[in-house]
Design a protein around this motif. Structure first.
Motif: not given
Length: 518
Positions: A243-248
């Motif tokens: 799983m890749a952690a994605v943020a904005a």
């Protein structure tokens, strides 16, 4: 002792090969053979020939700079001065114009590493491939598969980079990602709006088994299929993901809407009299496979704090309802002493309404859509409790079994548990976003559009590097990042090898004859 006089080659002689190439090109264009050529034919011919002309010009330039002489002692980071001078030390360099040879003077000592001040003045790379080649490969590999990227770079430049070296170049290109965002104050172009939004998600990337997390790797190893060529019904898929952690993080101006406006948007109906929706300001998106979601959340809060150090803005955190994610967000907010408003993506809440609706109505009928939209409108008005009570009572009145009414009870528990994050009436009155479209788009753009491009299983270092480069490009920071990367490479590859991090200056010699011992 015999001696002979040797003069430094003149500038004209250094550029003689380039001059000859240019003359040949000019003569060819004026020749009778070319008078019958079409414009596309001539354009393609020039595109090929110009690479060799540029390579010869660059070779002349590198040779000229290689004649520079150091001014003062050459003292390494070990504090020892290099007293042995080794002229005409050659190294190969692969550039966007093709391969050149760089000759320069080395400064060494017995048992000591050799230092090349001219290399430092040119900021030559530690590998064969120039920083511009690295940049071109990084840009192409961030958008295309490695094979397609190398085909494009080879077609548009004179560089020849094998696949393994290209993967290494991409990893080098991305290695200053964290330092850039940690130490660079980005210019957002003036004051930003009062709503500061953070949002997070996770997305799987197929990796080779040795790069999976320990738990995922063990699960993959324990998976056995009944058949060799395909999985049977109910069997877990063989392709395991990490799983890749994605943020904005971004700021945005308020945009007032009503519950009916939201429903009209679902119907793809737009009121032409309403002003256009304000665009996010200073949007930064990123993803990581090597850092846990908790760490990425902390990075996002640090980014937000840089934008609003006195916490004067309204901090909104849009989430998808995942309990672990929500818990970590709240913990990070407490740690930093910042007040946040957690907002559950209304699309996730809507999906639970649809699941409950299928208990009462047939698929794809006007009745099921009317039922869902009526309850969605009430939810958007803040009437969560009565919506939940109504649908559970409806299931009871119909005398449904526990099995048949399970989607209704699941939806009821989900909505009631997250009621505090569903103050949609307040958010709409504030003009705040209530959907996670930004982060959903980031997942598609950063991961789906590239990481699933070839269907291959990735190695972790390459996958992380590509994610970083795509993040930089998506945030519009690539030019600023590359300047930072080149400056960091100069310190890392050159300045760090000299006393006090100071490279001695070099200067071109005066052009007069000098003695060379024979």
């Amino acid at each position: 002792m015999n001696a002979l006089y040797r003069s430094q080659p003149s500038t004209a002689s250094l550029f003689a090969a380039a001059d000859a190439q240019y003359t040949t090109m000019k003569d060819t264009l004026m020749s009778s053979d070319f008078q019958g050529r079409t414009e596309p034919e001539v354009e393609r011919w020039l595109a090929v020939e110009q690479q060799e002309l540029m390579r010869r010009l660059f070779q002349a330039f590198v040779t000229l700079r290689g004649q520079a002489q150091v001014q003062g002692p050459v003292t390494g980071a070990d504090g020892v001065t290099r007293t042995h001078v080794r002229p005409e030390q050659s190294r190969a360099l692969e550039t966007v114009f093709g391969a050149v040879e760089a000759e320069r003077t080395g400064h060494a000592g017995r048992g000591l590493s050799t230092l090349y001040p001219v290399d430092a003045s040119l900021n030559l790379p530690e590998t064969r491939y120039s920083l511009e080649v690295e940049r071109q490969v990084a840009l192409a590999a961030a958008r295309l598969s490695f094979d397609e990227a190398l085909e494009l770079v080879g077609r548009l430049t004179g560089a020849h980079v094998p696949k393994r070296q290209a993967e290494e170049a991409v990893q080098r290109a991305a290695r200053d990602f964290e330092a850039f965002y940690a130490g660079t104050q980005l210019d957002w172009g003036g004051p930003t709006s009062e709503l500061l939004v953070l949002t997070f998600d996770q997305k799987g990337v197929v990796l080779r088994r040795e790069d999976l997390t320990e738990a995922t790797r063990k699960a993959a190893e324990d998976t056995h299929s009944k058949m060799d060529t395909r999985g049977s019904k109910g069997e877990p898929k063989r392709g395991r993901k990490r799983m890749a952690a994605v943020a904005a993080v971004y700021t945005v101006a308020p945009y007032l809407r009503t519950a009916q406006d939201i429903i009209a948007g679902l119907r793809h109906v737009r009121d032409a009299t309403k002003p256009p929706r304000p665009r996010p300001e200073g949007k930064r998106v990123w993803a990581s496979l090597t850092r846990e979601l908790k760490a990425v959340i902390a990075e996002a809060f640090a980014e937000a704090s840089d934008r609003d150090p006195e916490h004067r803005k309204r901090w909104l955190v849009l989430v998808d309802g995942d309990d672990k994610l929500t818990r970590w967000v709240r913990a990070e907010a407490r740690r930093r002493g910042v007040e946040i408003t957690l907002v559950l993506d209304f699309i996730h809440a809507l999906e639970y309404l649809w699941k409950a609706a299928h208990v009462f109505f047939e698929e794809s009928t006007p009745e099921i859509e009317a039922w869902v939209l009526e309850r969605l409108e009430r939810m958007l008005l803040g009437d969560i409790s009565n919506v939940v009570a109504g649908m559970t009572r409806m299931a009871t009145v119909r005398g449904l079994s526990a099995k048949d009414r399970k989607p209704v009870d699941t939806a009821a528990r989900y909505l009631l548990k997250r009621k505090g994050m569903m103050r949609y009436n307040e958010m709409l009155a504030l003009g705040a976003p209530i959907a996670t479209g930004i982060i959903e788009g980031a997942c598609r753009h950063l991961i789906n559009d590239r990481m699933d491009l070839t269907g291959a299983r990735w190695r972790l270092p390459s996958a992380e590097a590509v994610l970083r480069l795509r993040s930089i490009l998506s945030s519009g920071d690539f030019d600023d990042y590359w300047r930072f990367h080149e400056e960091t490479e100069a310190r890392r590859n050159h300045a760090s090898r000299y006393a006090d991090g100071q490279v001695p200056p070099v200067m071109m010699p005066t052009r007069r004859a000098h003695l060379k011992l024979v």
